[in-house]
Design an enzyme around this catalytic site. Structure first.
Site, PDB file in Angstrom:
ATOM      1  CD  GLU A 166      -1.768  -2.386   1.578  1.00 13.96           C
ATOM      2  OE1 GLU A 166      -0.580  -2.630   1.875  1.00 13.96           O
ATOM      3  OE2 GLU A 166      -2.681  -3.220   1.689  1.00 13.96           O
ATOM      4  CG  PHE A 214      -9.250 -10.233  10.909  1.00 18.73           C
ATOM      5  CD1 PHE A 214      -7.978 -10.586  11.340  1.00 18.73           C
ATOM      6  CD2 PHE A 214      -9.515 -10.239   9.547  1.00 18.73           C
ATOM      7  CE1 PHE A 214      -6.991 -10.948  10.438  1.00 18.73           C
ATOM      8  CE2 PHE A 214      -8.534 -10.599   8.635  1.00 18.73           C
ATOM      9  CZ  PHE A 214      -7.265 -10.954   9.081  1.00 18.73           C
ATOM     10  CD  GLN A 215      -7.046  -7.662   7.243  1.00 19.05           C
ATOM     11  OE1 GLN A 215      -7.969  -7.410   6.474  1.00 19.05           O
ATOM     12  NE2 GLN A 215      -5.860  -8.072   6.816  1.00 19.05           N
ATOM     13  CE  LYS A 227     -16.933  -7.065   3.290  1.00 19.46           C
ATOM     14  NZ  LYS A 227     -16.291  -8.361   3.588  1.00 19.46           N
ATOM     15  CG  MET A 269      22.634  12.436   2.992  1.00 15.29           C
ATOM     16  SD  MET A 269      23.768  13.558   2.127  1.00 15.29           S
ATOM     17  CE  MET A 269      22.728  14.178   0.813  1.00 15.29           C
TER      18      MET A 269
END
Lengths: 585, 186
Positions: A52, A114-115, A164, A483
């Site tokens: 993502e 969940f999630q 959802k 760097m």
């Protein structure tokens, strides 16, 4: 036209009505209804990323290359948290993103489902605004408001969290025209009195400079044209931040190079010595100012910015002008012309003599080598072989290579240069190049990378191969975190703590594994041919350019120093950062 | 800036000098912020203050316009004039924020808060507490044989003064609402 439909369908309709052509995303349990609707239509293209974070950076690249908002679709929980880095990056660099995240159903919110994650809570400080939509009736309007907020005023990322059950439920669709957006309407026209005060300063200035930033590019192509008109008509020198490169052409006669920590000697001394500093769409970032107490000590400062909170945040301004760069420059030019196009020609001519003396120092000079590829040389050759390409876009990762790219590649138009400025996100460049290539399938898109940054999101090569995006990954491989290593050399007694990579992959084999082309080059004599081979190949390429391992990036304003305390090369690096500078980043 | 309390290594030679150059110029301002009464709006405002290191002396919030779904947040904050300006600009650019008023500079204003004080005691101390409460125009809203709960409204200084007097007389607990403020006149 109000129509009954499911929330999931509304998402697709709203995106269509907002003119969205591409969505970058990754499916998961909490967004399945939206993915089901995506499946059943042909208006919106979905680019399946591999992580993502890649979706958010790809959307940023897309947004920067098109001027349109980038759209991201992710699932709840880890989908949303993985997107946080890219959202924060977009906030820091003022890039319009609309992120749509799935959420567990409303009746499960707060149960550690969940999630489940508190996505709106997590993203509150890293978005311009965000919404949790609990009612399908409000979903369409919220999405339209999200696009409005992302693209109005100072652009930035927004997030809409959609549970959802809201996606499954049916509600009334609302068109963009009916959505209430009036209350968020940042001012775009500058105050005429303030603009007139700036014109008076322009008429008198002996040592002026135009210090331009990403705001010019965000304001649209018209603003870049107005900036060019202003610079050419007044003869004032132009410098730019990292974010603003391309707004004024690098080939333009008033261009003095990028300013700041790794900016040119002439740009930084011009900032230090000027008597009129005109900040156009920049924000006095600490990479730019150096030590604030000694910042541009003898100048009057004007600051054009659409965000009132940028004014006087870091540097005190004499003439603040709140407004959109394009609108303000238009009014400014109108007033300046009406008053007789006056400029202190003699003073400015003398100023240019001084600037030319600084320029003669040739601060970007480096020690060439016949045996190893100097990173600067690699970029000089890349520039020489691609400069005339009619449609070239450059993205970068973050680190030394990024600064060298800014120094050695020239941009003659806006929206051609995508880099992570404010947040400095390693792993930005590869997914961003994918977003740019999606927007411009026929263009030449090159990601100038360091090997360490590139590895952070290398999974996105899978995306490039799947969607036949011929992005060129030009990796300056020094087998070091360059760097970090440079700062350890200057600041930490050459104790190179964890700043090298062992067990790097064989990038050519890696390319083969992904199903694209790999090229390796370690000899300066072969470099041109290898670059041509990369450019001629019709698909994605991973170019492993093995460069000098211990090259440092100069010029440099050591942290805690002023613009006139630049170091130009290796000889001057002993003890340049004092104890007080050492705490800075 | 001072709220960051970063002292070590921060000196006038630093690129971003975090020491407060105007420590003596710290001002207290009362801001009235009119916001949409939507979920999370208070978290946004508080998050702004904590995230950017600004001070909150007190903060009150309640819906004041039911039909328009508007809430009024009254926040008392301290900082240098530059920091106060930043706070107002940062508040002003938030999407759900409609208006930001700096009551301290916009003219005279009235500021009041409500406090409940529980004072326990017997004998002379109890009588003295009641006598002082009358002077301060505090009401007794609960009483047992051994305690009072006083209710009083007033400026923060008045409540501080009353609390200081009650402390030796058996002050047990105090609850304060924080300041609500309005500009004077039309």
């Amino acid at each position: 036209m109000s129509e009954q439909m499911t929330g999931a369908r509304m998402v697709i309709e709203a995106l269509k009505d907002q003119g969205v052509e591409v969505v970058f995303g990754y499916p998961g349990g909490a967004v399945l209804p939206i993915y089901d609707e995506l499946f059943q239509q042909n208006h919106i293209r979905h680019i399946l990323v591999r992580h993502e974070q890649g979706a958010t950076h790809a959307a940023e690249g897309y947004a920067r290359a098109t001027g349109k908002p980038g759209v991201v679709l992710v699932t709840s929980g880890p989908g949303a948290t993985n997107a946080v880095t890219g959202i924060t990056d977009a906030l820091m660099d003022s890039i319009p993103l609309v992120v749509i995240s799935g959420q567990v159903p409303t009746f499960m919110v707060g149960t550690d489902a969940f999630q489940e994650a508190d996505t709106v809570g997590i993203t509150r400080p890293c978005t311009k605004h965000n919404w949790l939509v609990k009612d399908t009736e409000k979903l369409a309007e919220t999405l339209h408001q999200a696009f409005h907020v992302a693209t109005s005023g100072r652009p930035g990322p927004v997030l809409v969290d959609v549970p959802k059950d809201v996606q499954f439920a049916t509600g009334t669709y609302m068109s963009p025209q009916k959505a209430k957006t009036s209350h968020y309407a940042p001012r775009v026209k500058g105050d005429i009195e303030a603009i007139t005060a700036l014109v008076e300063l322009i008429e008198q200035a002996e040592r002026p400079v135009l210090y331009t930033g990403g705001g010019v590019i965000n304001s649209g192509p018209g603003a870049s044209l107005l900036l060019r008109e202003l610079a050419d008509a007044t003869g004032f020198p132009v410098t730019s931040t990292l974010m603003g490169l391309g707004a004024y052409p690098a080939s333009g006669k008033n261009w003095i190079g990028m300013l700041g920590m790794h900016g040119t000697y002439e740009a930084n001394l011009t900032m230090h010595g000027c008597d009129l500093l005109i900040n156009i769409g920049a924000r006095f970032d600490d990479r730019i100012t150096g030590r604030i107490a000694d910042f541009s000590p003898g100048s009057k400062r004007a600051h054009i910015d659409i965000d009132p909170s940028s004014i006087n945040k870091v540097i005190r301004t004499d003439v603040p002008i709140i407004g959109d760069v394009g609108h303000v420059l238009e009014d400014l030019l109108k007033i300046w012309k009406a008053r007789g196009r006056k400029v202190n020609r003699a003073g400015v001519a003398q100023w240019w003599q001084q600037i030319d003396e600084w320029r003669a120092v040739k601060c970007l000079t480096y020690k060439p080598s016949k045996d190893t590829i100097k990173p600067q040389y690699a970029l000089e050759r890349l520039e020489a072989l691609t400069r005339d390409h009619p449609d070239r876009y450059i993205t970068t990762e973050v680190g030394q290579h990024q600064m060298w790219a800014a120094q050695f590649l020239g941009f003659d138009s806006p929206n051609r240069w995508m880099t992570s400025g404010g947040l400095g996100t390693m792993g930005y460049g590869l997914p961003a190049s994918i977003g740019v290539q999606v927007a411009h399938p026929e263009a030449l898109v090159i990601n100038v990378a360091g090997e360490a940054s590139w590895l952070m999101n290398m999974q996105e090569m899978g995306t490039a191969v799947q969607f036949r995006l011929p992005v060129k990954q030009f990796i300056l491989n020094n087998e070091r975190l360059g760097m970090v290593r440079q700062w350890q050399e200057l600041l930490h007694g050459e104790r190179y703590s964890q700043s090298w990579s062992e067990a790097l992959p064989d990038f050519v084999k890696l390319a083969e594994a992904f199903g694209c082309k790999g090229i390796k080059c370690d000899d300066p004599a072969n470099l041109d041919d290898a670059i041509r081979e990369m450019l001629d190949y019709p698909g994605p390429v991973i170019f492993d350019c093995l460069v000098e391992k211990h090259e440092n990036c100069f010029p440099m304003i050591p942290s805690g120093n002023a613009h006139n305390q630049m170091i130009l090369g290796e000889a001057e690096t002993q003890g340049v950062i004092g104890a007080s500078g050492a705490v800075l980043v | 800036m001072s709220a960051l309390k970063i002292q070590q290594g921060s000196s006038k030679h630093s690129a971003y000098d975090l020491r407060d150059p105007n420590a003596e110029l710290i001002e207290t301002h009362t801001l009235a912020v009119i916001v949409d009464n939507e979920p999370g709006v208070l978290a946004r405002v508080i998050g702004l203050f904590s995230g950017r290191g600004y001070n909150i002396e007190s903060l009150t919030v309640a819906e004041t316009d039911h039909q328009g779904h508007r809430s009024r947040i009254t926040v008392v904050t301290t900082g240098t004039p530059q920091v106060i300006d930043q706070i107002k600009a940062q508040l002003g650019r938030m999407v759900p924020v409609h208006e930001v008023h700096d009551l301290t500079i916009e003219g005279p204003h009235v500021a009041r808060e409500l406090a409940l004080l529980k004072v326990a005691g017997k004998g002379d101390a109890r009588i003295e507490a009641l006598r002082l409460a009358e002077i301060f125009r505090a009401n007794v809203v609960d009483s047992t044989l051994e305690s009072f709960v006083f209710e009083m409204t007033g400026g923060p200084e008045k409540i501080d003064a009353f609390a200081d007097l009650m402390r030796p007389l058996g002050l047990r607990e105090i609850a304060r609402t924080g300041v609500a403020a309005l500009a004077r006149g039309g």
